[in-house]
Design an enzyme around this catalytic site. Structure first.
Site, PDB file in Angstrom:
ATOM      1  CD  GLN A  25      -3.265  -0.720   1.958  1.00 34.86           C
ATOM      2  OE1 GLN A  25      -3.057  -0.119   2.997  1.00 34.86           O
ATOM      3  NE2 GLN A  25      -4.346  -1.444   1.761  1.00 34.86           N
TER       4      GLN A  25
ATOM      5  CG  ASP B 251      -1.663   1.515  -4.809  1.00 39.39           C
ATOM      6  OD1 ASP B 251      -1.513   1.908  -5.985  1.00 39.39           O
ATOM      7  OD2 ASP B 251      -2.702   0.969  -4.406  1.00 39.39           O
TER       8      ASP B 251
ATOM      9  CE1 TYR C 189      -6.894  -1.583 -10.248  1.00 40.22           C
ATOM     10  CE2 TYR C 189      -5.900  -3.760 -10.102  1.00 40.22           C
ATOM     11  CZ  TYR C 189      -5.793  -2.392 -10.006  1.00 40.22           C
ATOM     12  OH  TYR C 189      -4.595  -1.824  -9.667  1.00 40.22           O
TER      13      TYR C 189
HETATM   14  P1  NAD Z   1      -9.833   1.789 -11.306  1.00 40.99           P
HETATM   15  O1  NAD Z   1      -9.073   3.068 -11.392  1.00 40.99           O
HETATM   16  O2  NAD Z   1      -9.373   0.632 -12.105  1.00 40.99           O
HETATM   17  O3  NAD Z   1     -11.357   2.100 -11.720  1.00 40.99           O
HETATM   18  C1  NAD Z   1     -12.072   3.174 -11.176  1.00 40.99           C
HETATM   19  C2  NAD Z   1     -13.464   2.748 -10.800  1.00 40.99           C
HETATM   20  O4  NAD Z   1     -14.268   2.563 -11.973  1.00 40.99           O
HETATM   21  C3  NAD Z   1     -13.537   1.427 -10.035  1.00 40.99           C
HETATM   22  O5  NAD Z   1     -14.214   1.638  -8.807  1.00 40.99           O
HETATM   23  C4  NAD Z   1     -14.330   0.521 -10.955  1.00 40.99           C
HETATM   24  O6  NAD Z   1     -15.122  -0.414 -10.254  1.00 40.99           O
HETATM   25  C5  NAD Z   1     -15.166   1.517 -11.723  1.00 40.99           C
HETATM   26  N1  NAD Z   1     -15.743   1.022 -12.994  1.00 40.99           N
HETATM   27  C6  NAD Z   1     -15.179   0.252 -13.950  1.00 40.99           C
HETATM   28  N2  NAD Z   1     -16.055   0.025 -14.964  1.00 40.99           N
HETATM   29  C7  NAD Z   1     -17.193   0.685 -14.652  1.00 40.99           C
HETATM   30  C8  NAD Z   1     -18.453   0.840 -15.300  1.00 40.99           C
HETATM   31  N3  NAD Z   1     -18.726   0.250 -16.470  1.00 40.99           N
HETATM   32  N4  NAD Z   1     -19.408   1.572 -14.679  1.00 40.99           N
HETATM   33  C9  NAD Z   1     -19.152   2.160 -13.471  1.00 40.99           C
HETATM   34  N5  NAD Z   1     -17.997   2.055 -12.814  1.00 40.99           N
HETATM   35  C10 NAD Z   1     -17.013   1.324 -13.387  1.00 40.99           C
HETATM   36  O7  NAD Z   1      -9.973   1.315  -9.788  1.00 40.99           O
HETATM   37  P2  NAD Z   1      -9.262   1.864  -8.486  1.00 40.99           P
HETATM   38  O8  NAD Z   1      -9.900   3.128  -8.095  1.00 40.99           O
HETATM   39  O9  NAD Z   1      -7.795   1.871  -8.678  1.00 40.99           O
HETATM   40  O10 NAD Z   1      -9.564   0.754  -7.373  1.00 40.99           O
HETATM   41  C11 NAD Z   1     -10.686  -0.046  -7.305  1.00 40.99           C
HETATM   42  C12 NAD Z   1     -10.840  -0.582  -5.874  1.00 40.99           C
HETATM   43  O11 NAD Z   1      -9.650  -1.164  -5.364  1.00 40.99           O
HETATM   44  C13 NAD Z   1     -11.192   0.538  -4.908  1.00 40.99           C
HETATM   45  O12 NAD Z   1     -12.361   0.191  -4.222  1.00 40.99           O
HETATM   46  C14 NAD Z   1     -10.079   0.599  -3.923  1.00 40.99           C
HETATM   47  O13 NAD Z   1     -10.522   0.854  -2.608  1.00 40.99           O
HETATM   48  C15 NAD Z   1      -9.457  -0.758  -4.026  1.00 40.99           C
HETATM   49  N6  NAD Z   1      -8.022  -0.642  -3.700  1.00 40.99           N
HETATM   50  C16 NAD Z   1      -7.446  -1.534  -2.853  1.00 40.99           C
HETATM   51  C17 NAD Z   1      -6.111  -1.416  -2.522  1.00 40.99           C
HETATM   52  C18 NAD Z   1      -5.433  -2.373  -1.578  1.00 40.99           C
HETATM   53  O14 NAD Z   1      -4.274  -2.270  -1.380  1.00 40.99           O
HETATM   54  N7  NAD Z   1      -6.116  -3.295  -1.004  1.00 40.99           N
HETATM   55  C19 NAD Z   1      -5.342  -0.424  -3.075  1.00 40.99           C
HETATM   56  C20 NAD Z   1      -5.930   0.464  -3.969  1.00 40.99           C
HETATM   57  C21 NAD Z   1      -7.278   0.336  -4.268  1.00 40.99           C
END
Ligand code: NAD
Length: 393
Positions: A133, A136, A236
């Site tokens: 994290q 990241d 994702y």
């Molecule tokens: P991302 O940048 O790949 O995508 C952005 C958002 O777009 C996501 O929430 C995705 O679900 C959404 N999306 C994709 N297609 C869509 C559609 N057709 N209609 C509506 N929404 C759509 O994703 P991100 O922001 O990098 O991360 C996604 C998840 O991962 C988040 O919930 C975040 O909390 C989690 N995360 C976890 C960690 C970890 O270390 N555990 C680290 C970073 C993020």
């Protein structure tokens, strides 16, 4: 061991891969840091600040890169037929290169790194595990991009975000819809709420609902059953089918009738971004409405959005297609990105300041692209097979 930092020369880029804080930390680890003169300028870090932190200053990129064992970058290096624009040629064989190298979008360049004997790491391929994290960079940059997207929208909007009761009359609060409630979307929601807007949001992943609601926004559910299987093991979103997309469009058309500002942030790793707003849907918005397409570099969530431009549709709707949103808040974006890289670097350097690449470590394994003249990353092999299948079909 020598670490090099250079000016980022790609369009729309003002960030830099080190900060005075991380230079001090690297020097503390027993590393030598050399920065190209002016490398931090776009992020408001002066040569003097870099020097005070312990770096030496090189007159140009060639000098900084030529002596480096490790190169820290924001964007992938320039590789060009024109020698004066080629940065990669300055790197000696065996140099470690770490940055947002976009291997899935530019796979051909990875083969060039392999041929040049570079040991390349793509920081965006980090596994989303707790230990990673602090490294990241996708999250640190998306968070700031979401914040800035809400501010850019507020700036272009001809009305105020908060409700205001004045002697001259009451201003209604703006209604903001955020599409895609991941890291960027959640910060866009929080920022729009802080500015006083009434916010709603949607996402394909079921987990997003609670997060959206906890920020005081309402959630638009498209299909609860589909949402439960919309998330990959890596956290994702999956690419959704035609049926889901049609239902999503129908629901969103209804919401648009009550919306002033839309912020789109939806991405699918390694794929073109899904189109969430078609031209016909944009017509549902009132003139003066503002749409931000944060996915514009990945093909766009908004039909007709233009990379690096703000344009107004014939119906009077402004579409903001700024490229590289994190770079529009360059100091904080660089501070956080530099810290991400420093934390990653700490994995590669032992306590005596020597390079030690443990390919059994899952963080190293996921991010390492090239080693010993070969492309070694399994994610790239999968991407190549998928591409070949598409080409053959
Ligand atoms: P991302 O940048 O790949 O995508 C952005 C958002 O777009 C996501 O929430 C995705 O679900 C959404 N999306 C994709 N297609 C869509 C559609 N057709 N209609 C509506 N929404 C759509 O994703 P991100 O922001 O990098 O991360 C996604 C998840 O991962 C988040 O919930 C975040 O909390 C989690 N995360 C976890 C960690 C970890 O270390 N555990 C680290 C970073 C993020």
């Amino acid at each position: 061991m020598k670490i090099a930092i250079i000016t980022e020369r790609r369009a729309f880029e003002r960030r830099v891969a080190a900060s005075p804080d991380t230079i001090k930390r690297m020097v503390g680890m027993g590393l030598e840091v050399v920065a190209e003169s002016g490398a931090g300028e776009g992020a408001q870090f002066t040569d003097d600040a870099f020097t005070a932190a312990g770096a030496s200053i090189a007159a140009d990129a060639a000098t900084a890169l030529g002596s480096a064992d490790i190169v820290l970058k924001v964007q992938r290096p320039l590789i060009s037929e024109e020698p004066e624009r080629d940065e990669l040629r300055f790197l000696k064989r065996g140099t470690v290169l770490i940055g947002l190298l976009q291997p899935l979008r530019h796979p051909a360049e990875i083969a060039v790194y392999a041929d040049a004997g570079i040991v390349a790491f793509a920081i965006e391929l980090l596994p989303r595990i707790t230990r990673a994290q602090a490294m990241d960079a996708l999250s640190s940059q998306a968070n700031l991009a979401g914040y800035k997207a809400a501010l850019e929208a507020a700036d272009e909007f001809g009305r105020a975000f908060p409700m205001m009761m004045t002697a001259a009359g009451t201003i209604k609060a703006a209604r903001v819809l955020v599409m895609g409630a991941g890291v960027a979307g959640l910060q866009a929601i929080a920022t729009a709420r802080r500015l006083g807007a009434i916010v709603s949001a949607t996402d394909v992943r079921a987990a997003a609902k609670e997060q959206v609601q906890s920020l005081g926004a309402s959630f638009i559910t498209i299909d609860e059953a589909a949402a439960r299987s919309a998330e990959t093991a890596e956290g994702y979103a999956r690419e959704m089918g035609e049926d889901y997309q049609r239902r999503q469009r129908d629901k969103i058309i209804e919401a648009l009738k009550r919306t002033d500002v839309v912020i789109c942030t939806a991405l699918i790793p390694g794929r073109k971004a899904p189109v969430l707003l078609t031209e016909a849907m944009l017509d549902e918005l009132a003139p003066g409405s503002v749409v931000v397409d944060l996915a514009v570099e990945a093909g766009g969530n908004v039909e007709g959005s233009r990379l690096g431009e703000i344009f107004t549709t014939r119906k009077g709707i402004k579409i903001i297609g700024h490229a590289n949103m994190p770079s529009r808040i360059p100091t904080d974006a660089s501070q956080l990105y530099a810290r991400n890289l420093y934390n990653f670097l700490a994995l590669l350097v032992d306590k005596d300041g020597k390079l030690k690449i443990d390919t059994a470590d899952e963080i190293i394994k996921a991010t390492l692209l090239t080693e010993n003249g070969a492309v070694v990353n399994p994610a790239l092999a999968v991407a190549a097979v998928a591409e070949a299948q598409v080409a053959a079909s």
